[in-house]
Enzyme design. Structure first.
Site, PDB file in Angstrom:
ATOM      1  N   ARG A   1      -6.402  10.422  10.029  1.00  0.00           N
ATOM      2  CA  ARG A   1      -6.646  10.277  11.141  1.00  0.00           C
ATOM      3  C   ARG A   1      -6.161  11.218  12.268  1.00  0.00           C
ATOM      4  NH1 ARG A   1      -8.253   4.049  13.145  1.00  0.00           N
ATOM      5  NH2 ARG A   1      -8.203   3.290  10.910  1.00  0.00           N
TER       6      ARG A   1
ATOM      7  N   THR B   1     -12.832   6.313  16.282  1.00  0.00           N
ATOM      8  CA  THR B   1     -12.634   4.619  15.995  1.00  0.00           C
ATOM      9  C   THR B   1     -13.718   4.097  15.491  1.00  0.00           C
ATOM     10  OG1 THR B   1     -11.714   3.025  16.453  1.00  0.00           O
ATOM     11  CG2 THR B   1     -13.270   3.582  18.409  1.00  0.00           C
TER      12      THR B   1
ATOM     13  N   SER C   1     -12.960   0.512  14.451  1.00  0.00           N
ATOM     14  CA  SER C   1     -12.959  -0.896  14.345  1.00  0.00           C
ATOM     15  C   SER C   1     -13.821  -1.480  15.740  1.00  0.00           C
ATOM     16  CB  SER C   1     -11.866  -0.881  15.372  1.00  0.00           C
ATOM     17  OG  SER C   1     -11.759  -1.937  15.824  1.00  0.00           O
TER      18      SER C   1
ATOM     19  N   ASN D   1      -6.053   6.719   6.392  1.00  0.00           N
ATOM     20  CA  ASN D   1      -4.779   6.070   7.724  1.00  0.00           C
ATOM     21  C   ASN D   1      -4.108   6.845   8.584  1.00  0.00           C
ATOM     22  OD1 ASN D   1      -3.096   8.573   6.660  1.00  0.00           O
ATOM     23  ND2 ASN D   1      -3.034   7.507   3.948  1.00  0.00           N
TER      24      ASN D   1
ATOM     25  N   LYS E   1      -2.530  -7.887  10.806  1.00  0.00           N
ATOM     26  CA  LYS E   1      -3.672  -7.709  10.646  1.00  0.00           C
ATOM     27  C   LYS E   1      -4.551  -7.423   9.340  1.00  0.00           C
ATOM     28  CE  LYS E   1      -5.524  -3.633  12.335  1.00  0.00           C
ATOM     29  NZ  LYS E   1      -5.269  -2.580  13.899  1.00  0.00           N
ATOM     30  N   ASP E   2      -4.116  -7.003   8.491  1.00  0.00           N
ATOM     31  CA  ASP E   2      -5.161  -6.383   7.351  1.00  0.00           C
ATOM     32  C   ASP E   2      -5.766  -7.607   6.750  1.00  0.00           C
ATOM     33  OD1 ASP E   2      -4.898  -4.012   8.603  1.00  0.00           O
ATOM     34  OD2 ASP E   2      -3.471  -3.813   7.076  1.00  0.00           O
TER      35      ASP E   2
ATOM     36  N   ARG F   1     -13.740  -4.220  17.182  1.00  0.00           N
ATOM     37  CA  ARG F   1     -13.460  -4.477  18.194  1.00  0.00           C
ATOM     38  C   ARG F   1     -12.745  -3.532  19.457  1.00  0.00           C
ATOM     39  NH1 ARG F   1      -7.546  -4.326  19.982  1.00  0.00           N
ATOM     40  NH2 ARG F   1      -7.432  -2.843  18.185  1.00  0.00           N
ATOM     41  N   ARG F   2     -12.780  -2.404  19.396  1.00  0.00           N
ATOM     42  CA  ARG F   2     -12.793  -1.291  19.460  1.00  0.00           C
ATOM     43  C   ARG F   2     -13.491  -0.768  20.706  1.00  0.00           C
ATOM     44  NH1 ARG F   2      -8.029   0.749  15.506  1.00  0.00           N
ATOM     45  NH2 ARG F   2      -6.200   0.399  16.206  1.00  0.00           N
TER      46      ARG F   2
ATOM     47  N   ARG G   1       0.824  -0.952   0.098  1.00  0.00           N
ATOM     48  CA  ARG G   1       0.504   0.369  -0.225  1.00  0.00           C
ATOM     49  C   ARG G   1       0.723   1.036   0.465  1.00  0.00           C
ATOM     50  NH1 ARG G   1      -3.597  -0.372   4.817  1.00  0.00           N
ATOM     51  NH2 ARG G   1      -4.104   1.672   4.714  1.00  0.00           N
TER      52      ARG G   1
ATOM     53  N   CYS H   1     -16.506  -9.418   8.971  1.00  0.00           N
ATOM     54  CA  CYS H   1     -16.289  -8.024   9.283  1.00  0.00           C
ATOM     55  C   CYS H   1     -16.539  -7.543  10.691  1.00  0.00           C
ATOM     56  CB  CYS H   1     -15.831  -7.505   8.300  1.00  0.00           C
ATOM     57  SG  CYS H   1     -17.547  -7.613   6.598  1.00  0.00           S
TER      58      CYS H   1
ATOM     59  N   SER I   1      -0.055   4.040   1.790  1.00  0.00           N
ATOM     60  CA  SER I   1       0.088   5.117   2.733  1.00  0.00           C
ATOM     61  C   SER I   1       1.375   5.554   3.369  1.00  0.00           C
ATOM     62  CB  SER I   1      -0.648   4.898   4.120  1.00  0.00           C
ATOM     63  OG  SER I   1       0.160   3.659   4.525  1.00  0.00           O
TER      64      SER I   1
ATOM     65  N   ARG J   1     -12.613   6.417   9.872  1.00  0.00           N
ATOM     66  CA  ARG J   1     -11.717   5.968   8.632  1.00  0.00           C
ATOM     67  C   ARG J   1     -10.569   7.043   8.251  1.00  0.00           C
ATOM     68  NH1 ARG J   1     -13.073   2.681   5.044  1.00  0.00           N
ATOM     69  NH2 ARG J   1     -10.893   2.149   5.086  1.00  0.00           N
TER      70      ARG J   1
HETATM   71  N1  LIG Z   1      -5.884  -1.373   9.709  1.00  0.00           N
HETATM   72  C1  LIG Z   1      -5.299  -0.607   9.470  1.00  0.00           C
HETATM   73  C2  LIG Z   1      -4.276  -1.405  10.225  1.00  0.00           C
HETATM   74  N2  LIG Z   1      -3.197  -1.888   9.950  1.00  0.00           N
HETATM   75  C3  LIG Z   1      -2.894  -2.529  10.677  1.00  0.00           C
HETATM   76  C4  LIG Z   1      -2.602  -1.394  11.603  1.00  0.00           C
HETATM   77  C5  LIG Z   1      -1.141  -0.857  12.968  1.00  0.00           C
HETATM   78  C6  LIG Z   1       0.132  -1.961  12.434  1.00  0.00           C
HETATM   79  C7  LIG Z   1      -0.284  -3.470  12.621  1.00  0.00           C
HETATM   80  O1  LIG Z   1      -0.707  -3.482  13.655  1.00  0.00           O
HETATM   81  O2  LIG Z   1       0.906  -3.955  12.226  1.00  0.00           O
HETATM   82  C8  LIG Z   1      -3.214  -0.449  11.184  1.00  0.00           C
HETATM   83  C9  LIG Z   1      -3.489   0.698  11.800  1.00  0.00           C
HETATM   84  C10 LIG Z   1      -4.242   0.819  13.057  1.00  0.00           C
HETATM   85  O3  LIG Z   1      -4.683  -0.167  13.395  1.00  0.00           O
HETATM   86  O4  LIG Z   1      -4.700   2.037  14.395  1.00  0.00           O
END
Ligand SMILES: NCc1[nH]cc(CCC(=O)O)c1CC(=O)O
Length: 311
Positions: free
Chosen positions: A157, A129, A131, A153, A83-84, A133-134, A12, A244, A14, A151
């Site tokens: 944010r 956020t 997320s 990068n 994570k992605d 999860r958060r 990516r 998701c 970013s 949302r």
């Molecule tokens: N969704 C975007 C993303 N993908 C990975 C990370 C954090 C870095 C990582 O865990 O490798 C982030 C940003 C965030 O959640 O703040």
């Protein structure tokens, strides 16, 4: 095997993703100084779409276009945040993970311009956020705070925070460190307060499975503990089969003595119900540990909980 002269690295575009690529280039330069590298930046659908990610349809919003460039031979190596990378399906056909880099900090951070901690934030503070999860964990621990969708990068944010779109943010410590903005952290949250996502802080190097020269060239960058932890965490998620919108958290850790443990949680979106499991590997391999923890949560009703969440 002859060493590749040039490795084209796709990622990516970013600032965080490009910093990740620079780490890979630096480590590769140490291990294999003879290899030149080139960066192939791509924009993913997840970068373009600023709405609800669940509405984008399908997973892999941050990986699809990167994988496509690798599969098409436009690049030789893809760098992903673990994570992605979706865990409920195999990697794109013809690709493999060749290495997992040493893990960074797995915790989330609070970013509050006034420097307050979560416990000090006044009622009604808007925490940016998107997320699930958060949101679920914050609702459970700090119901007086308000989550607002956010949302883009991490740099974007931080700009939105400065523009007043929220009063505070939750972001990964590792991500802020990668973009050189750890200075904005007002509190690093313990994993008890904010359990991290599967794969937090780990970068994966992905290659074409028939490209033995590249696989061999980058395999020396791999960290054995990160590999074991990723395997346990991703198998856990694979067995659980979330969607998701399912708030799922968990992390494996290699404790002193080398033994692996995996703890994991599933929440309702409002955080009011939490299923929780923690197991030690003992003689089990990492994948079996991941399976076992997932089964422990399924026995507690995780399937019904996850299926009951709109998606
Ligand atoms: N969704 C975007 C993303 N993908 C990975 C990370 C954090 C870095 C990582 O865990 O490798 C982030 C940003 C965030 O959640 O703040």
């Amino acid at each position: 095997m002859s060493e590749p002269e040039l490795l084209r690295i796709v990622s990516r575009s970013s600032p965080m993703a490009l910093a990740q690529v620079e780490r890979v280039r630096a480590e590769l330069a140490r291990h294999r100084p003879g290899i030149r590298t080139e960066v192939v930046p791509v924009t993913t659908s997840g970068d373009r779409w600023m709405g609800d990610l669940a509405k984008l349809g399908g997973k892999g919003a941050f990986t699809k276009e990167v994988d496509a460039a690798l599969v098409a031979g436009e690049a030789d190596l893809a760098v992903h945040c673990v994570k992605d990378v979706p865990a409920d399906r195999p990697l794109p056909a013809g690709t493999v993970f060749a290495a997992f880099l040493e893990r960074d900090d797995i915790r989330d951070a609070l970013v509050h311009p006034g420097g307050l901690t979560l416990d000090q934030l006044p009622a009604g503070t808007r925490v940016g956020t998107s997320s699930v999860r958060r949101v679920a964990q914050l609702a459970a621990s700090h119901p007086q705070l308000e989550c607002v969708p956010m949302r883009g990068n991490a740099n974007r944010r931080l700009e939105k925070l400065a523009d007043g779109e929220a009063d505070a943010l939750l972001l990964a410590v590792s991500g802020l460190e990668r973009i050189g903005r750890a200075d904005v952290i007002s509190e690093v949250l313990s994993t008890e307060v904010m359990c991290p996502p599967i794969g937090a802080g780990i970068l994966a190097l992905q290659c074409r499975e028939d490209d033995a020269a590249t696989i061999e060239a980058v395999s020396g960058l791999g960290d054995p503990a990160a590999h074991r932890e990723t395997t346990a965490e991703r198998m856990f998620l694979h067995v659980l089969q979330g969607h998701c919108n399912s708030p799922i958290a968990g992390y494996a850790r290699t404790e002193r003595g080398g033994e692996l443990s995996l703890r994991a949680k599933v929440f309702t979106p409002d955080g009011k119900r939490v299923l929780n499991a923690h197991e030690w590997a003992g003689p089990l391999d990492p994948a079996t540990l991941g399976t076992s923890v997932a089964v422990a949560l399924l026995r507690q009703g995780a399937r019904e909980l996850i299926d009951g969440i709109a998606h």
